[in-house]
Design a protein around this motif. Sequence first.
Motif, PDB file in Angstrom:
ATOM      1  N   PHE A  81       4.145  48.589 -46.469  1.00 25.41           N
ATOM      2  CA  PHE A  81       5.381  48.899 -45.752  1.00 25.41           C
ATOM      3  C   PHE A  81       5.061  49.642 -44.455  1.00 25.41           C
ATOM      4  O   PHE A  81       4.029  50.296 -44.337  1.00 25.41           O
ATOM      5  N   LEU A 115      12.595  51.040 -46.769  1.00 26.83           N
ATOM      6  CA  LEU A 115      11.419  50.273 -47.176  1.00 26.83           C
ATOM      7  C   LEU A 115      11.345  49.025 -46.310  1.00 26.83           C
ATOM      8  O   LEU A 115      11.990  48.008 -46.586  1.00 26.83           O
ATOM      9  N   PRO A 117       9.163  46.132 -45.123  1.00 26.97           N
ATOM     10  CA  PRO A 117       7.910  45.456 -45.490  1.00 26.97           C
ATOM     11  C   PRO A 117       7.151  44.916 -44.289  1.00 26.97           C
ATOM     12  O   PRO A 117       7.744  44.477 -43.307  1.00 26.97           O
ATOM     13  N   ASP A 125      14.706  44.523 -45.354  1.00 19.92           N
ATOM     14  CA  ASP A 125      14.439  45.916 -45.660  1.00 19.92           C
ATOM     15  C   ASP A 125      15.188  46.395 -46.900  1.00 19.92           C
ATOM     16  O   ASP A 125      16.347  46.057 -47.128  1.00 19.92           O
TER      17      ASP A 125
END
Length: 242
Positions: A81, A115, A117, A125
């Motif tokens: 991430f 989060l 990626p 996300d």
Amino acid sequence: MDDYEAADGVDRMRDGRSECVRVRRSLMAAGLVLVLGTGGVACASGEEERPDFVGAGEVCGGLFAGPLAEMVEKVTEEKVFFWRDAKGMERTVAALKEGYESGRPWASGGDVCELVPKGGRLGDDGEIGYSIYAPQDVEDDRVPDGSELYTMGVQSSVGRGGAALYFECVSPQLDGSDKTPMRIRGGFGRGHSDAPDTREYRNMNMKILHAVTLKLVKELECENNGGLPKTPVLTPKQPLRQ
């Protein structure tokens, strides 16, 4: 983010690196990463250089360190991430206090962690965040189709895309909360993921949200953990809605 949005449709607070993350993703998509190099990219003069990418256990200052990291990897189907700072919790706590002090029945809070990626597309996300909910938000048992209620907290629900948890906080940090507790809604949305929709994965959605929520109630000094158990209760309240 499927049926679960961490901020429940209200304005979300994002840290100062959000725009930096978008710029980096755009540059990599255009192949310009070869020019800039693979290390950290400073977005402002004097900014301390940070790694562009980290594992699930390191993102947002280690919010998901330990067993949670593996759960995050499983439900998001991602292992790497974009780096996020550790100040999301601090900003969210401050926003919740401000919302409570306003006296409004509901108020926006903030995202404790986004989060994002590596190599993800816009909308991929995941996030976990909190807001203040209005009393009527838990007056019935309506949940999105395909989701189901659990018995934990004032109200809780899980679905393929994430989990939601409603609870109340009485704290010495909140004047008057002994009479009118702060009503907090937590939400975890895993983002785009093809992970299976099974009881195991639904429970992981709730375990992730519950664990981070216990960290929030500790910061707020909520009495009795806001009425939440130290170990998550993963009991469905009613049959799954199809």
